[in-house]
Design an enzyme around this catalytic site. Structure first.
Site, PDB file in Angstrom:
ATOM      1  N   LYS A 186       0.828  -1.204   0.000  1.00 35.47           N
ATOM      2  CA  LYS A 186       0.000   0.000   0.000  1.00 35.47           C
ATOM      3  C   LYS A 186       0.873   1.269   0.000  1.00 35.47           C
ATOM      4  O   LYS A 186       2.066   1.209   0.281  1.00 35.47           O
ATOM      5  CB  LYS A 186      -0.928  -0.004   1.220  1.00 35.47           C
TER       6      LYS A 186
HETATM    7  C1  LIG Z   1      -5.401  -4.118   0.732  1.00 36.72           C
HETATM    8  C2  LIG Z   1      -6.861  -3.957   0.796  1.00 36.72           C
HETATM    9  C3  LIG Z   1      -7.628  -4.350   1.924  1.00 36.72           C
HETATM   10  C4  LIG Z   1      -7.059  -5.194   3.024  1.00 36.72           C
HETATM   11  O1  LIG Z   1      -5.942  -4.725   3.647  1.00 36.72           O
HETATM   12  P1  LIG Z   1      -4.889  -5.736   4.343  1.00 36.72           P
HETATM   13  O2  LIG Z   1      -4.102  -4.792   5.183  1.00 36.72           O
HETATM   14  O3  LIG Z   1      -4.094  -6.364   3.247  1.00 36.72           O
HETATM   15  O4  LIG Z   1      -5.659  -6.699   5.147  1.00 36.72           O
HETATM   16  C5  LIG Z   1      -8.968  -4.042   1.962  1.00 36.72           C
HETATM   17  N1  LIG Z   1      -9.572  -3.420   0.941  1.00 36.72           N
HETATM   18  C6  LIG Z   1      -8.893  -3.050  -0.165  1.00 36.72           C
HETATM   19  C7  LIG Z   1      -9.630  -2.328  -1.250  1.00 36.72           C
HETATM   20  C8  LIG Z   1      -7.532  -3.318  -0.284  1.00 36.72           C
HETATM   21  O5  LIG Z   1      -6.882  -2.980  -1.396  1.00 36.72           O
END
Ligand SMILES: *Cc1c(COP(=O)(O)O)cnc(C)c1O
Length: 400
Positions: A186
């Site tokens: 992210k």
């Molecule tokens: C990455 C993501 C999540 C989940 O996040 P994690 O930290 O990987 O559990 C939820 N929603 C979206 C749209 C994402 O891209």
């Protein structure tokens, strides 16, 4: 989505502060920690950055969704509406609290289509989750207006759009609450981690208790052992090392976004020469966190020809219609009721009765849109060589 590209002395310093105390737990250890509360500091800085009153850190973006849904009181018998183009985590969290996910079409924002949302609201709808996919805004003002007319809370899944805004106001602050992910790909990352922001003190208090086994965190002579509980909880606590990295990454977020915006505009100028190309609708171009660049061709065939040409030049783009993590018709485990539980729950009741049916052809508008759309991830350090190669390939693809 490149926070990992710019780890530096700042992250190291924050981590060393923690290791120097030896306290990895976010609560307690008052003597040893010498005033260092990294998770707490990260929460407070993140809330302030977004312009929200409260922030609750948790272990992941998926946990953030579950904690938020739980605090909103969503559970068995309820429906939660989200979009058919998202990461699987969004609907996993809905099942996880016992509710049923209902999917809407996307529109040219590549996010929830407010018109389709209106058609999918029922008396069982208890929450609406627009997702700010690929770094850019859902039509969250329209969506919250529709939701409030029905008295339904909006939870913004902002996992992919930290730092994104509409007219200067941060994504995640339009709904009742907003969730974020800091997983390793992210925009800003803590390896694993998540956050929920809200202006609602009571909602925050419930989340704070739920993510820590129900602990009320009230000051009392018995310390942690003397805290009381209003309800059963679970453990989704973030640890101090993640909080430390988060503080350093947050300080860099705006400059990460500027670098991405610059790289994205270079790609956009090159793609603009493709005949018949259109670009994803942005609710606010300036507030785009620019983690991805999406452009659409005339139809699926044209899109295929363009991507073949880009691939030949070594820079093929993503077609999310074919992506098994992000698009409804590709979620075979959802469509085929695959569950690890003996009873088949959440697709079946323990007695064998089917709870929900998903038709792979349910979202034709989304399939049409994504079928003709190509996407490049945008990062901070793309380098002029790569950008040049991509631009030349895009120009060449203009005539296929
Ligand atoms: C990455 C993501 C999540 C989940 O996040 P994690 O930290 O990987 O559990 C939820 N929603 C979206 C749209 C994402 O891209």
């Amino acid at each position: 989505m490149p926070g990992f590209e710019i780890f530096g002395e700042e992250e190291k310093k924050e981590i060393m502060d923690v290791l120097d105390t030896g306290v990895l737990f976010r609560y307690e250890f008052i003597e040893q920690r010498k005033g260092i509360f990294k998770v707490k500091e990260f929460e407070s800085k993140f809330a302030h950055y977004c312009g929200a009153s409260y922030a609750q850190a948790v272990t992941s973006g998926t946990a953030a969704l579950k904690v938020a849904l739980t605090a909103l009181g969503v559970g068995p018998g309820d429906e939660v509406i989200t979009q058919g183009f998202t990461f699987v985590a969004t609907w996993e969290a809905i099942f996880e609290v016992g509710a049923i996910p209902v999917f809407t079409e996307i529109d040219t924002t590549l996010n929830m289509d407010p018109e389709d949302l209106k058609k999918k609201i029922t008396s069982r709808t208890k929450c609406i989750i627009p997702v700010h996919m690929l770094g850019a805004q859902a039509r969250v003002k329209e969506i919250t207006a529709i939701a409030s007319a029905h008295g339904i809370p909006v939870l913004e899944d902002t996992a992919q759009a930290a730092g994104g805004r509409i007219d200067g106001r941060h994504l995640g602050t339009f709904g009742k609450c907003g969730t974020f992910s800091f997983d390793s790909v992210k925009t800003m990352t803590t390896g694993e981690g998540g956050m929920i922001i809200t202006d609602d003190q009571e909602l925050w208090q419930t989340m704070s208790e739920y993510q820590d086994h129900g602990h009320d965190h009230a000051v009392n002579p018995g310390g942690r052992g003397g805290e009381s509980r209003r309800f059963i909880g679970f453990n989704y606590r973030m640890m101090e090392l993640q909080g430390a990295i988060g503080i350093a990454q947050l300080a860099k977020l705006d400059s990460m976004i500027s670098a991405q915006q610059e790289n994205k505009s270079i790609l956009k100028n090159a793609a603009d020469k493709i005949s018949g190309v259109t670009f994803r609708s942005l609710v606010d171009q300036q507030g785009d966190s620019a983690t991805f660049f999406a452009f659409s061709l005339q139809d699926r065939e044209h899109c295929k020809r363009v991507n073949d040409s880009l691939r030949n030049d070594g820079v093929g783009a993503i077609n999310f219609a074919e992506n098994s993590w992000h698009f409804y018709p590709q979620w075979e485990h959802l469509l085929e009721d695959k569950s690890a539980t003996g009873s088949g729950y959440p697709f079946f009741e323990p007695g064998g009765k089917k709870r929900v049916v998903y038709d792979p052809k349910e979202l034709p508008q989304s399939a049409e849109l994504l079928g003709k759309t190509l996407v490049y991830p945008v990062s901070i350090k793309m380098g002029s060589e790569l950008l040049d190669t991509m631009c030349r390939a895009l120009e060449k693809a203009g005539s296929v």
